[in-house]
Write a protein that holds these residues in place. Structure first.
Motif, PDB file in Angstrom:
ATOM      1  N   THR A 180     -10.330 -31.461  19.846  1.00  8.93           N
ATOM      2  CA  THR A 180     -11.179 -32.361  20.707  1.00  8.93           C
ATOM      3  C   THR A 180     -10.543 -33.275  21.296  1.00  8.93           C
ATOM      4  O   THR A 180     -11.011 -33.845  22.298  1.00  8.93           O
ATOM      5  N   ALA A 181      -9.444 -33.817  21.052  1.00 12.81           N
ATOM      6  CA  ALA A 181      -8.797 -35.022  21.709  1.00 12.81           C
ATOM      7  C   ALA A 181      -8.631 -34.622  23.180  1.00 12.81           C
ATOM      8  O   ALA A 181      -8.795 -35.343  24.137  1.00 12.81           O
ATOM      9  N   ALA A 182      -8.014 -33.380  23.536  1.00  8.18           N
ATOM     10  CA  ALA A 182      -7.621 -32.984  24.787  1.00  8.18           C
ATOM     11  C   ALA A 182      -9.249 -32.854  25.581  1.00  8.18           C
ATOM     12  O   ALA A 182      -9.331 -32.966  26.927  1.00  8.18           O
ATOM     13  N   ILE A 183     -10.033 -32.264  24.938  1.00  5.37           N
ATOM     14  CA  ILE A 183     -11.529 -31.993  25.541  1.00  5.37           C
ATOM     15  C   ILE A 183     -11.964 -33.462  25.856  1.00  5.37           C
ATOM     16  O   ILE A 183     -12.462 -33.547  27.097  1.00  5.37           O
ATOM     17  N   GLY A 184     -11.886 -34.545  25.037  1.00  8.51           N
ATOM     18  CA  GLY A 184     -12.384 -35.482  25.252  1.00  8.51           C
ATOM     19  C   GLY A 184     -11.861 -36.432  26.255  1.00  8.51           C
ATOM     20  O   GLY A 184     -12.529 -37.256  27.282  1.00  8.51           O
ATOM     21  N   GLY A 185     -10.476 -36.005  26.406  1.00  8.39           N
ATOM     22  CA  GLY A 185      -9.566 -36.740  27.479  1.00  8.39           C
ATOM     23  C   GLY A 185     -10.200 -36.315  28.781  1.00  8.39           C
ATOM     24  O   GLY A 185     -10.030 -36.985  29.642  1.00  8.39           O
ATOM     25  N   ARG A 186     -10.764 -35.076  29.151  1.00 13.19           N
ATOM     26  CA  ARG A 186     -11.057 -34.661  30.355  1.00 13.19           C
ATOM     27  C   ARG A 186     -12.486 -34.858  30.455  1.00 13.19           C
ATOM     28  O   ARG A 186     -12.892 -35.540  31.543  1.00 13.19           O
ATOM     29  N   ALA A 187     -13.148 -34.944  29.336  1.00  8.99           N
ATOM     30  CA  ALA A 187     -14.711 -35.367  29.550  1.00  8.99           C
ATOM     31  C   ALA A 187     -15.016 -36.718  30.082  1.00  8.99           C
ATOM     32  O   ALA A 187     -15.915 -37.088  30.553  1.00  8.99           O
ATOM     33  N   VAL A 188     -13.945 -37.495  29.511  1.00 14.63           N
ATOM     34  CA  VAL A 188     -14.441 -38.886  29.705  1.00 14.63           C
ATOM     35  C   VAL A 188     -14.514 -39.414  31.119  1.00 14.63           C
ATOM     36  O   VAL A 188     -15.056 -40.360  31.538  1.00 14.63           O
ATOM     37  N   SER A 189     -13.645 -38.579  31.977  1.00 17.02           N
ATOM     38  CA  SER A 189     -13.761 -38.989  33.423  1.00 17.02           C
ATOM     39  C   SER A 189     -15.166 -38.687  33.905  1.00 17.02           C
ATOM     40  O   SER A 189     -15.418 -39.406  35.138  1.00 17.02           O
ATOM     41  N   THR A 190     -15.925 -38.053  33.586  1.00 17.05           N
ATOM     42  CA  THR A 190     -17.260 -37.723  33.989  1.00 17.05           C
ATOM     43  C   THR A 190     -18.641 -38.506  33.212  1.00 17.05           C
ATOM     44  O   THR A 190     -19.392 -38.810  33.721  1.00 17.05           O
ATOM     45  N   ARG A 191     -18.158 -38.450  31.759  1.00 20.06           N
ATOM     46  CA  ARG A 191     -19.112 -38.715  30.738  1.00 20.06           C
ATOM     47  C   ARG A 191     -19.032 -40.225  30.363  1.00 20.06           C
ATOM     48  O   ARG A 191     -20.017 -40.719  29.565  1.00 20.06           O
ATOM     49  N   GLY A 192     -17.998 -40.792  30.550  1.00 17.40           N
ATOM     50  CA  GLY A 192     -17.718 -42.155  29.963  1.00 17.40           C
ATOM     51  C   GLY A 192     -17.987 -42.455  28.415  1.00 17.40           C
ATOM     52  O   GLY A 192     -17.594 -41.671  27.822  1.00 17.40           O
ATOM     53  N   ARG A 193     -18.363 -43.441  28.203  1.00 17.87           N
ATOM     54  CA  ARG A 193     -18.539 -43.964  26.995  1.00 17.87           C
ATOM     55  C   ARG A 193     -19.534 -43.028  26.028  1.00 17.87           C
ATOM     56  O   ARG A 193     -19.328 -43.072  25.071  1.00 17.87           O
ATOM     57  N   ALA A 194     -20.148 -42.343  26.611  1.00 15.68           N
ATOM     58  CA  ALA A 194     -21.286 -41.191  26.055  1.00 15.68           C
ATOM     59  C   ALA A 194     -20.261 -40.317  25.163  1.00 15.68           C
ATOM     60  O   ALA A 194     -20.606 -39.830  23.941  1.00 15.68           O
ATOM     61  N   VAL A 195     -19.056 -40.114  25.395  1.00 16.97           N
ATOM     62  CA  VAL A 195     -18.073 -39.333  24.741  1.00 16.97           C
ATOM     63  C   VAL A 195     -17.673 -39.855  23.359  1.00 16.97           C
ATOM     64  O   VAL A 195     -17.749 -39.515  22.449  1.00 16.97           O
ATOM     65  N   VAL A 196     -17.499 -41.128  23.472  1.00 14.08           N
ATOM     66  CA  VAL A 196     -17.010 -42.106  22.215  1.00 14.08           C
ATOM     67  C   VAL A 196     -18.214 -42.157  21.087  1.00 14.08           C
ATOM     68  O   VAL A 196     -18.193 -41.790  20.291  1.00 14.08           O
ATOM     69  N   VAL A 197     -19.571 -42.387  21.708  1.00 16.04           N
ATOM     70  CA  VAL A 197     -20.482 -42.503  21.067  1.00 16.04           C
ATOM     71  C   VAL A 197     -20.659 -41.154  20.254  1.00 16.04           C
ATOM     72  O   VAL A 197     -21.193 -41.126  18.916  1.00 16.04           O
ATOM     73  N   THR A 198     -20.773 -40.093  20.941  1.00 10.76           N
ATOM     74  CA  THR A 198     -20.962 -38.499  20.425  1.00 10.76           C
ATOM     75  C   THR A 198     -19.984 -38.417  19.293  1.00 10.76           C
ATOM     76  O   THR A 198     -20.401 -38.037  18.179  1.00 10.76           O
ATOM     77  N   GLY A 199     -18.566 -38.798  19.382  1.00 15.21           N
ATOM     78  CA  GLY A 199     -17.617 -38.617  18.642  1.00 15.21           C
ATOM     79  C   GLY A 199     -17.924 -39.537  17.434  1.00 15.21           C
ATOM     80  O   GLY A 199     -17.838 -38.775  16.296  1.00 15.21           O
ATOM     81  N   LEU A 200     -18.262 -40.671  17.567  1.00 17.41           N
ATOM     82  CA  LEU A 200     -18.377 -41.422  16.276  1.00 17.41           C
ATOM     83  C   LEU A 200     -19.936 -40.876  15.475  1.00 17.41           C
ATOM     84  O   LEU A 200     -19.553 -41.186  14.268  1.00 17.41           O
ATOM     85  N   VAL A 201     -20.788 -40.644  16.157  1.00 18.25           N
ATOM     86  CA  VAL A 201     -21.728 -39.851  15.325  1.00 18.25           C
ATOM     87  C   VAL A 201     -21.269 -38.799  14.515  1.00 18.25           C
ATOM     88  O   VAL A 201     -21.613 -38.564  13.396  1.00 18.25           O
ATOM     89  N   LEU A 202     -20.505 -37.738  15.018  1.00 18.61           N
ATOM     90  CA  LEU A 202     -19.835 -36.779  14.290  1.00 18.61           C
ATOM     91  C   LEU A 202     -19.157 -37.327  13.092  1.00 18.61           C
ATOM     92  O   LEU A 202     -19.090 -36.479  12.158  1.00 18.61           O
ATOM     93  N   VAL A 203     -18.050 -38.066  13.371  1.00 22.95           N
ATOM     94  CA  VAL A 203     -17.188 -38.547  12.321  1.00 22.95           C
ATOM     95  C   VAL A 203     -18.113 -39.126  11.155  1.00 22.95           C
ATOM     96  O   VAL A 203     -18.072 -38.799  10.052  1.00 22.95           O
ATOM     97  N   ILE A 204     -19.407 -40.028  11.497  1.00 27.08           N
ATOM     98  CA  ILE A 204     -20.009 -40.409  10.325  1.00 27.08           C
ATOM     99  C   ILE A 204     -20.814 -39.555   9.701  1.00 27.08           C
ATOM    100  O   ILE A 204     -20.692 -39.244   8.637  1.00 27.08           O
ATOM    101  N   ALA A 205     -21.357 -38.304  10.320  1.00 23.28           N
ATOM    102  CA  ALA A 205     -22.165 -37.338   9.810  1.00 23.28           C
ATOM    103  C   ALA A 205     -21.314 -36.598   8.972  1.00 23.28           C
ATOM    104  O   ALA A 205     -21.570 -36.333   7.781  1.00 23.28           O
TER     105      ALA A 205
END
Length: 493
Positions: free
Chosen positions: A331-356
């Motif tokens: 997902t690191a490469a996916i996140g690197g691409r998605a952040v250009s359009t989704r911004g901080r929402a990508v990071v928040v989604t990732g944190l939720v998955l890590v905690i879960a």
């Protein structure tokens, strides 16, 4: 047409360097090597103790000394790279790291090995801010997000795969000499990185005069970082450590005052404090500090529990946490691409998955209750957490640095990574203390439960920071909601 190999940063910004992706691969290879050495040595400690008759204190310094000197030079090296050329500093760092790895592999005593590890940390601290600085220099827009995505993959995989690779080396070479090859394996990588960097990384022609450097700021910052980090990497807390921590904080405060005065006089400070008013930078730095405090603790307590609590070999323990590394790599490469359009929402989604994922792992560890199959029970939760982690590290770094001027990219990356090192030290200190307190009665499951819940709490702080920033960015009239492909907004004076 300007030759890309002799272009200045300004030229590179106007005309992308055709060698930029090859240069990135060289940088990430060296960065991977330095970050791998954070964790790969852990599985070799018993062999080092036997072969060099190393005391517990010496073993502690083999691990913590590297982290200490690594964090000590990050900002100074980043600023020097901005001023004198990032390729020059990158190559110097690789040379120091490679020679120190050779010295570590040839060590004849514990003191020799500790000195070599301190030198390794210096080399690693010189290399890493040049990597983020070169990404800022060579890439723009959505490409920059993809480049940081590859950096995120490097960080995630190197951290998690260290125990596996160390276990493999010890299994193949043997315990007597395997620990030496944990260090010597860096030699061919370092030599190759030096040769390829000379070919693919363009040198800087315009260099700032020496009078624009800030030696007083470098000394103050270095002393402050050591004062704060030393107590955190110490195995046992003593009254002297409390004094050092307070002194370190006071010196850091003096550093801030000095930098502010230097800037007011029209001189060039090591770190321009206006950097923290650049959109997204302060939030990204704070979130990174909180995230790494929990992220690093995951591998620390799991490796301890699997080996000390369940009797896993170093290789088995490393393989058990491999799903996290695999998920992060995906997902690191996916996140690197998605952040250009989704911004901080990508990071928040990732944190939720890590905690879960970590909460699910904690539940299943209780169900497994110390069985030898515990590694299989936690594979899926760790994969989920790894998938989330890949959406956190590189997207957050992209957002933190997206509006930072290229001329300050090295110093900005150094500050960001210093925060990560401080977070890692805090996390290991807190999570480790709770793990040992829980397992003191002989109940390893209680220890790992306390440790994982502590990491979840620390990651919850990072999530709160991310959510607040996400809400702020989505307010009407806030232009920071745009992705990294947007034109940067100048910092407010």
């Amino acid at each position: 047409m300007t030759d890309a190999r002799t272009s200045t940063p300004a030229d590179a910004a106007a005309e992308p360097d055709p060698n930029r992706w090859k240069a990135l691969s060289v940088c990430l290879t060296a960065g991977f090597m330095t970050l791998l050495d954070v964790s790969i040595v852990n599985v070799a400690l018993p062999s080092i103790a036997d072969q060099l008759d190393a005391s517990a204190s010496a073993l502690q310094w083999v691990v913590s000394g590297y982290a200490l000197t690594f964090g000590l030079v990050l900002v100074s090296a980043g600023r020097l790279g901005d001023a004198r050329g990032r390729r020059t500093l990158f190559i110097a760092g690789v040379v120091v790291f490679t020679l120190a790895s050779l010295a570590a592999g040839l060590a004849q005593s514990a003191a020799w090995l500790v000195a070599a590890r301190l030198a390794q940390g210096v080399g690693g601290g010189i290399i890493n801010p040049q990597v983020s600085g070169l990404i800022q220099q060579l890439f723009q827009g959505a490409e920059r997000g993809r480049a940081f995505g590859r950096l995120g993959t490097t960080i995630g995989v190197s951290t998690a795969i260290g125990p596996v690779l160390g276990g493999v080396i010890l299994a193949v070479v043997g315990a007597d000499h395997g620990w030496r090859w944990v260090f010597l394996v860096n030699l061919p990588v370092g030599v190759l990185a030096i040769l390829l960097s000379l070919r693919y990384i363009a040198p800087r022609r315009d260099k700032e005069p020496a009078r624009d450097l800030d030696p007083v700021g470098a000394v103050l910052l270095g002393a402050g970082v050591v004062g704060v980090l030393w107590p955190l990497v110490s195995e046992q807390w003593e009254p002297l450590d409390a004094g050092l921590l307070v002194a370190g904080l006071l010196v850091l405060a003096a550093f801030v005052v000095w930098e502010r005065r230097l800037d007011a006089r029209g001189r060039t400070p090591m770190v321009r404090l206006s950097l923290f008013r650049v959109p997204g930078y302060a939030t990204g730095a704070l979130l990174a500090l909180a995230y790494f405090s929990g992220f690093t603790g995951i591998f620390f307590v799991l490796t301890l529990y699997l080996q000390d609590g369940l009797g896993y070999t170093p290789l088995q323990a490393g393989l058990a946490i491999t799903p996290f590394a695999l998920g992060s790599a995906v997902t690191a490469a996916i996140g690197g691409r998605a952040v250009s359009t989704r911004g901080r929402a990508v990071v928040v989604t990732g944190l939720v998955l890590v905690i879960a994922g970590l909460l699910l792992a904690e539940v299943l560890l209780g169900v497994a209750d110390g069985r030898s199959t515990t590694g299989w029970w936690t594979a899926a939760p760790l994969l989920l957490a790894g998938l989330g982690s890949g959406l956190v590290i590189s997207p957050n770094q992209t957002l933190a640095l997206e509006h930072v001027p290229v001329a300050e990219a090295g110093a900005a990356g150094g500050v960001l990574q210093t925060g990560q090192r401080l977070g890692s030290a805090v996390g290991i200190a807190v999570v480790g203390a709770l793990y040992f307190a829980g397992s003191a009665s002989g109940d390893g499951t209680a220890g790992i439960t306390h440790g994982l819940l502590a990491t979840v709490a620390l990651l919850g702080v990072a999530l709160a920071i991310g959510v607040v920033d996400l809400v702020r960015r989505r307010r009407p009239g806030t232009d920071d909601v745009r992705g990294p492909g947007a034109a940067p907004r100048a910092p407010q004076p």
